[in-house]
Design a protein around this motif. Structure first.
Motif, PDB file in Angstrom:
ATOM      1  N   ILE A 169       0.811  -1.219   0.000  1.00  9.08           N
ATOM      2  CA  ILE A 169       0.000   0.000   0.000  1.00  9.08           C
ATOM      3  C   ILE A 169       0.848   1.275   0.000  1.00  9.08           C
ATOM      4  CG2 ILE A 169      -1.639   1.328   1.404  1.00  9.08           C
ATOM      5  CD1 ILE A 169      -3.087  -1.264   2.001  1.00  9.08           C
ATOM      6  N   PRO A 170       1.951   1.366   0.773  1.00 10.54           N
ATOM      7  CA  PRO A 170       2.784   2.575   0.656  1.00 10.54           C
ATOM      8  C   PRO A 170       3.295   2.811  -0.768  1.00 10.54           C
ATOM      9  CG  PRO A 170       3.371   1.363   2.639  1.00 10.54           C
ATOM     10  CD  PRO A 170       2.431   0.481   1.860  1.00 10.54           C
ATOM     11  N   SER A 171       3.676   1.729  -1.454  1.00 11.32           N
ATOM     12  CA  SER A 171       4.138   1.870  -2.836  1.00 11.32           C
ATOM     13  C   SER A 171       3.006   2.310  -3.749  1.00 11.32           C
ATOM     14  CB  SER A 171       4.729   0.549  -3.343  1.00 11.32           C
ATOM     15  OG  SER A 171       5.842   0.165  -2.565  1.00 11.32           O
ATOM     16  N   LEU A 172       1.789   1.798  -3.507  1.00  8.59           N
ATOM     17  CA  LEU A 172       0.635   2.206  -4.295  1.00  8.59           C
ATOM     18  C   LEU A 172       0.355   3.696  -4.125  1.00  8.59           C
ATOM     19  CD1 LEU A 172      -1.863  -0.746  -3.703  1.00  8.59           C
ATOM     20  CD2 LEU A 172      -0.637  -0.206  -5.804  1.00  8.59           C
ATOM     21  N   ASP A 173       0.481   4.190  -2.907  1.00 10.34           N
ATOM     22  CA  ASP A 173       0.252   5.616  -2.670  1.00 10.34           C
ATOM     23  C   ASP A 173       1.246   6.474  -3.450  1.00 10.34           C
ATOM     24  OD1 ASP A 173      -1.858   5.097  -0.954  1.00 10.34           O
ATOM     25  OD2 ASP A 173      -0.598   5.075   0.840  1.00 10.34           O
ATOM     26  N   VAL A 174       2.519   6.058  -3.443  1.00 11.51           N
ATOM     27  CA  VAL A 174       3.541   6.818  -4.161  1.00 11.51           C
ATOM     28  C   VAL A 174       3.338   6.699  -5.668  1.00 11.51           C
ATOM     29  CG1 VAL A 174       6.014   7.085  -4.537  1.00 11.51           C
ATOM     30  CG2 VAL A 174       5.173   6.531  -2.269  1.00 11.51           C
TER      31      VAL A 174
END
Length: 617
Positions: free
Chosen positions: A456-461
């Motif tokens: 999810i952190p990578s998806l946000d970025v």
């Protein structure tokens, strides 16, 4: 509330790689748990521990007596030559159920899964239907706890919505409780009632919040803010204690020894909090644009493509300009990836061409693609060579960057550089491809399922980077959250060669539902012919659904007769006769009850006729 399974102080490491420690988790009846966390935090490992597919290094897992679990892995393994039905029946081997009950379970579940051909061999199924079959196989055993690892991977949007309904329904196949790992934020919001995040940023190794994903986000922000404030308070206090400790021995002699000990404990606590706060890392994704100012980057007119006599799409017009954000929607196999290949081939000497129509591009336009199959990744080479093909540095925006620095930008550790790519996780392989994309200046980005396996952190970025990208973007994804955030229009594929532009995926879904309903609302003449054909083709044979209807219809008739009697008694009551409004309402309800009972008798006679023909024994 009854505990099904309890995890107490669970810890796990692989060699020098420490995943997690001291994790406590209780799974109760009716729990719907979503587990999230950065890639490499140990989510898949934790699921395997719950299912006894792996042993913990520390702690213990205790389950209530006779509690059963079933595990849906990311990778699907079937008897490829066997049919869909045969694979599901094999899952019930050793269950102790009678053959008729096994077949009933299989047919019931397949009807809800909407398989077009249950006798088809598995090796003919697309990736999406294989995933549906894997989900059905995990549901059919009706375990107490269903454990799922990335269940939405390879499902199209309709498949994800189908899974949401299966998990939230009260059907026999629906699990009593489940825990799943997913990075699909909209899916998490729709299905779970508790979120657990594994991360070293938390003192206990995890943050557990009751509620959906949006509730978790708010709680997570509050926690991180509090932890940052705690660091500031500890730092201020530590400065005062450090000043005291720096005084000479004579000045400290009058102080109690316990204060010296407390100062050292404070220093250790501050170091721990600092370490947790510094462990929050994100992938640094920044797509490079050529800066082209051309109004039209690509202009396609009347594009069409067919395979084996089947039309995927026809007469499709598409225009891509700087700032275009286009999503492609449709069931698996409808032609989305084929269209992406055709658009990519428009700037290649040899590539997939449309059967009809033309595609014109701006001079020297640059198109960069992300392939969901990841065929460009060589599993045999090391991470170092995957990131930097030649030497130990790469060029990014005309600047040389060392491979170690470049790897850290995508959350790879220096000690991973000599690891073969094939040994990396799916999320890590996805980050390799994104790193390659970033090095290629583009006018048009073609992204085919870029979110698979990303945390999810990578998806946000990724989302922020795509919003900042000034070129054109064509996106294929089942991530509804990303579609909502990125795309300003979508093309819906109907699977029959038709394509329509929509404002968003919700409009496409609503139109799809209307089409499905219109199929069911056929004219009386057509319905009569269908009934005639049904009787001709299935005379003397009850389907599974007819069998269940037959078993329940007598009770329905009895209930209907009782309702008729109840309403008739109300009609005959003097107080009803004196109230014209109540009399009218009761009479209408009584007529409806009579019609329903008549219909039930007619249907019962029809099923009896089939039964007498010898299909039921």
């Amino acid at each position: 509330m009854s505990h099904l399974l309890t995890c107490q102080g669970i810890g796990k490491s692989f060699g020098a790689q420490h995943l997690f420690s001291n994790i406590n988790l209780v799974i109760n009846d009716n729990d719907r748990i979503g587990m999230i966390g950065p890639n490499g935090s140990g989510k898949t490992t934790f699921l395997k521990l719950i299912c006894n597919r792996m042993e913990a290094d520390e702690g213990r897992i205790v389950s209530r007596r006779h509690v059963t679990t079933t595990y849906l892995a990311q990778a699907d393994q079937f008897d490829e030559q066997a049919s869909v039905v045969e694979n599901l029946l094999a899952a019930l081997d050793g269950s102790g159920l009678e053959d008729i009950e096994c077949h009933n379970r299989v047919q019931s579940l397949l009807s809800r899964a909407e398989f077009p051909d249950s006798e088809m061999a598995v090796h003919h199924l697309s990736g999406g239907w294989r995933k549906r079959l894997a989900i059905c196989r995990s549901l059919i055993v009706q375990a107490d706890i269903l454990v799922m690892d990335e269940p939405t991977n390879h499902l199209d949007i309709e498949g994800v919505i189908w899974l949401e309904k299966m998990l939230s329904s009260s059907l026999p196949e629906s699990p009593n409780a489940f825990i799943l790992v997913s990075h699909d934020r909209r899916f998490l919001e729709s299905t779970v009632n508790r979120i657990v995040e594994l991360s070293s940023v938390y003192p206990e190794g995890s943050l557990q919040v009751a509620g959906g994903y949006s509730t978790f986000l708010a709680a997570r922000v509050d926690f991180l803010q509090q932890q940052q404030q705690l660091e500031e308070r500890l730092a201020n206090k530590m400065r005062r204690e450090s000043e005291w400790l720096s005084r000479g021995p004579k000045a400290r002699a009058t102080k109690a020894q316990y204060r010296i000990d407390e100062a050292h404990k404070l220093q250790e606590h501050l170091s721990q909090v600092k370490g947790r706060n510094r462990s929050i890392k994100q992938v640094k994704i920044d797509f490079d644009s050529t800066g082209r100012k051309t109004k039209k980057l690509l202009d396609g007119a009347g594009i069409g493509k067919s395979y084996g006599g089947r039309v995927l799409f026809a007469d499709l017009d598409i225009i891509l300009s700087p700032g275009s954000r286009l999503g492609l929607l449709g069931r698996n196999g409808c032609g989305k990836s084929t269209l992406m290949n055709i658009l990519s081939a428009s700037v290649q000497a040899d590539g997939e061409l449309p059967d009809t129509g033309t595609i014109k591009t701006a001079p020297d336009v640059r198109i960069v693609t992300f392939d969901q199959k990841r065929e460009r990744i060589n599993p045999e080479i090391t991470l170092r060579r995957a990131l930097a093909q030649d030497g130990d540095s790469i060029m990014f925006r005309e600047h040389s960057t060392h491979v170690v620095t470049w790897a850290q930008r995508f959350l790879f550790r220096p000690d991973q550089l000599e690891t073969p790519v094939g040994q990396l996780s799916g999320g890590e392989q996805a980050r390799i491809l994104i790193a390659e994309l970033m090095r290629q200046p583009a006018d048009i980005l073609l992204l085919d399922e870029p979110t698979n396996d990303l945390d999810i952190p990578s998806l946000d970025v990724l989302e922020e980077s795509l919003l900042d990208f000034p070129g054109a973007l064509v996106l294929v994804t089942h991530d509804r959250f990303l579609l909502d955030s990125i795309c300003d229009q979508v093309i819906g594929f109907d699977g029959k060669g038709g394509t329509i532009y929509y404002a968003d995926y919700k409009q496409w879904l609503a139109d799809l539902n209307r089409q499905e309903q219109s199929k069911e609302s056929v004219s009386p003449g057509v319905a009569k012919q269908q009934e005639k054909n049904t009787k001709k083709n299935f005379a003397g044979k009850l389907s599974y659904m007819d069998q269940r209807e037959y078993e329940q219809i007598e009770e329905q008739i009895q209930n209907g007769e009782e309702e008729k009697d109840r309403l008739q008694a109300i009609m005959d009551a003097p107080e009803t006769a004196a109230d014209s409004k109540k009399l009218e309402e009761t009479w209408a309800a009584l007529e409806n009850a009579r019609q329903l009972v008549e219909q039930l008798y007619e249907r019962w006679e029809e099923l009896e006729e089939k039964k007498e023909s010898g299909s039921l024994k």
